[in-house]
Design a protein around this motif. Sequence first.
Motif, PDB file in Angstrom:
ATOM      1  N   ILE A  72       0.831  -1.207   0.000  1.00 50.38           N
ATOM      2  CA  ILE A  72       0.000   0.000   0.000  1.00 50.38           C
ATOM      3  C   ILE A  72       0.868   1.261   0.000  1.00 50.38           C
ATOM      4  CG2 ILE A  72      -1.762   1.315   1.272  1.00 50.38           C
ATOM      5  CD1 ILE A  72      -2.848  -1.302   0.124  1.00 50.38           C
ATOM      6  N   HIS A  73       1.876   1.285   0.852  1.00 47.45           N
ATOM      7  CA  HIS A  73       2.746   2.455   0.990  1.00 47.45           C
ATOM      8  C   HIS A  73       4.058   2.187   0.254  1.00 47.45           C
ATOM      9  CE1 HIS A  73       0.016   2.383   4.482  1.00 47.45           C
ATOM     10  NE2 HIS A  73      -0.096   3.666   4.172  1.00 47.45           N
ATOM     11  N   TRP A  74       4.337   2.996  -0.760  1.00 47.51           N
ATOM     12  CA  TRP A  74       5.504   2.792  -1.624  1.00 47.51           C
ATOM     13  C   TRP A  74       6.482   3.946  -1.485  1.00 47.51           C
ATOM     14  CZ3 TRP A  74       6.370  -1.651  -4.225  1.00 47.51           C
ATOM     15  CH2 TRP A  74       5.292  -2.546  -4.321  1.00 47.51           C
ATOM     16  N   THR A  75       7.774   3.616  -1.492  1.00 46.71           N
ATOM     17  CA  THR A  75       8.838   4.615  -1.433  1.00 46.71           C
ATOM     18  C   THR A  75       9.663   4.534  -2.717  1.00 46.71           C
ATOM     19  OG1 THR A  75       8.956   4.399   0.973  1.00 46.71           O
ATOM     20  CG2 THR A  75      10.853   5.406  -0.141  1.00 46.71           C
ATOM     21  N   HIS A  76       9.719   5.633  -3.440  1.00 43.00           N
ATOM     22  CA  HIS A  76      10.505   5.715  -4.672  1.00 43.00           C
ATOM     23  C   HIS A  76      11.984   5.590  -4.330  1.00 43.00           C
ATOM     24  CE1 HIS A  76      11.874   7.240  -8.574  1.00 43.00           C
ATOM     25  NE2 HIS A  76      12.669   8.053  -7.890  1.00 43.00           N
ATOM     26  N   LYS A  77      12.705   4.702  -5.029  1.00 46.41           N
ATOM     27  CA  LYS A  77      14.136   4.505  -4.788  1.00 46.41           C
ATOM     28  C   LYS A  77      14.996   5.182  -5.847  1.00 46.41           C
ATOM     29  CE  LYS A  77      15.416   2.521  -1.698  1.00 46.41           C
ATOM     30  NZ  LYS A  77      15.694   3.025  -0.366  1.00 46.41           N
ATOM     31  N   GLY A  78      14.527   5.229  -7.094  1.00 46.70           N
ATOM     32  CA  GLY A  78      15.314   5.870  -8.125  1.00 46.70           C
ATOM     33  C   GLY A  78      14.918   5.427  -9.517  1.00 46.70           C
ATOM     34  N   VAL A  79      15.371   6.172 -10.514  1.00 44.74           N
ATOM     35  CA  VAL A  79      15.121   5.855 -11.919  1.00 44.74           C
ATOM     36  C   VAL A  79      16.191   4.870 -12.374  1.00 44.74           C
ATOM     37  CG1 VAL A  79      14.940   6.797 -14.257  1.00 44.74           C
ATOM     38  CG2 VAL A  79      14.055   8.098 -12.314  1.00 44.74           C
ATOM     39  N   ILE A  80      15.778   3.750 -12.966  1.00 48.45           N
ATOM     40  CA  ILE A  80      16.742   2.733 -13.387  1.00 48.45           C
ATOM     41  C   ILE A  80      16.947   2.688 -14.903  1.00 48.45           C
ATOM     42  CG2 ILE A  80      16.331   1.328 -11.335  1.00 48.45           C
ATOM     43  CD1 ILE A  80      14.761  -0.600 -13.208  1.00 48.45           C
ATOM     44  N   LEU A  81      15.994   3.170 -15.668  1.00 54.08           N
ATOM     45  CA  LEU A  81      16.153   3.304 -17.129  1.00 54.08           C
ATOM     46  C   LEU A  81      16.002   4.785 -17.457  1.00 54.08           C
ATOM     47  CD1 LEU A  81      14.204   0.363 -18.829  1.00 54.08           C
ATOM     48  CD2 LEU A  81      16.653   0.789 -18.874  1.00 54.08           C
ATOM     49  N   LYS A  82      17.125   5.474 -17.494  1.00 55.50           N
ATOM     50  CA  LYS A  82      17.116   6.923 -17.704  1.00 55.50           C
ATOM     51  C   LYS A  82      17.221   7.282 -19.185  1.00 55.50           C
ATOM     52  CE  LYS A  82      19.215   8.005 -13.277  1.00 55.50           C
ATOM     53  NZ  LYS A  82      20.303   8.695 -12.591  1.00 55.50           N
ATOM     54  N   ARG A  83      16.797   8.469 -19.480  1.00 56.20           N
ATOM     55  CA  ARG A  83      16.908   9.036 -20.823  1.00 56.20           C
ATOM     56  C   ARG A  83      18.379   9.304 -21.134  1.00 56.20           C
ATOM     57  NH1 ARG A  83      13.506  12.928 -20.032  1.00 56.20           N
ATOM     58  NH2 ARG A  83      11.857  11.652 -20.865  1.00 56.20           N
ATOM     59  N   ARG A  84      18.750   9.138 -22.413  1.00 58.43           N
ATOM     60  CA  ARG A  84      20.128   9.388 -22.857  1.00 58.43           C
ATOM     61  C   ARG A  84      20.104  10.215 -24.141  1.00 58.43           C
ATOM     62  NH1 ARG A  84      23.064   3.536 -22.280  1.00 58.43           N
ATOM     63  NH2 ARG A  84      22.632   3.209 -20.080  1.00 58.43           N
ATOM     64  N   MET A  85      19.538  11.399 -24.071  1.00 60.29           N
ATOM     65  CA  MET A  85      19.350  12.248 -25.258  1.00 60.29           C
ATOM     66  C   MET A  85      20.665  12.633 -25.926  1.00 60.29           C
ATOM     67  SD  MET A  85      16.109  12.600 -25.808  1.00 60.29           S
ATOM     68  CE  MET A  85      15.603  14.117 -26.579  1.00 60.29           C
ATOM     69  N   GLU A  86      21.762  12.622 -25.183  1.00 62.25           N
ATOM     70  CA  GLU A  86      23.057  13.035 -25.750  1.00 62.25           C
ATOM     71  C   GLU A  86      23.674  11.968 -26.645  1.00 62.25           C
ATOM     72  OE1 GLU A  86      23.805  10.718 -22.083  1.00 62.25           O
ATOM     73  OE2 GLU A  86      22.431  12.335 -22.566  1.00 62.25           O
ATOM     74  N   THR A  87      23.036  10.805 -26.761  1.00 63.96           N
ATOM     75  CA  THR A  87      23.578   9.710 -27.576  1.00 63.96           C
ATOM     76  C   THR A  87      22.782   9.556 -28.868  1.00 63.96           C
ATOM     77  OG1 THR A  87      22.152   7.961 -26.708  1.00 63.96           O
ATOM     78  CG2 THR A  87      24.127   8.500 -25.431  1.00 63.96           C
ATOM     79  N   ASP A  88      23.230   8.664 -29.723  1.00 61.05           N
ATOM     80  CA  ASP A  88      22.508   8.319 -30.947  1.00 61.05           C
ATOM     81  C   ASP A  88      21.809   6.965 -30.822  1.00 61.05           C
ATOM     82  OD1 ASP A  88      23.219  10.623 -32.298  1.00 61.05           O
ATOM     83  OD2 ASP A  88      25.078   9.759 -33.071  1.00 61.05           O
TER      84      ASP A  88
END
Length: 146
Positions: A72-88
Amino acid sequence: MIENTDKAIQKYLTPYRYPRPVLHGSGKEGAFDGRAVDIPFVFWHGGRFHMLYTGFDGIGYQSALAVSDDLIHWTHKGVILKRRMETDRWDRVGGAATWMLREGNGLYDLPKLKKVDGKYWLVYHSYPGTGYESGPAEIGFAWTQD
């Protein structure tokens, strides 16, 4: 209970719904989940429940991990699949995690992650353009050892 439902599925119906969301978009501009959350995948690991979920910020998807002791109660730990706009890369706009390999697929099995060749494997998809599902999606794999 629903009256005209096949008797074989009666015991699986869910007549109760929790009255509020357990996780929702943050509404914060610039946050990975600023506009919405989606694709929950709950599993048991290290003595706690974990939820892999995807956030949408108006640009693309990014996937995160949250933990809970009671579902019921969730704690966000972090983003594991992040955006990589600086790449191709094909997945530079982000990644929407959809599935991890797990042990036991029975209805009453506690979902535990399964390692293959010493790695936990994740399936995700990505869209080539910015915005909500902009362009043809492609599917990829990612992995971690822990």
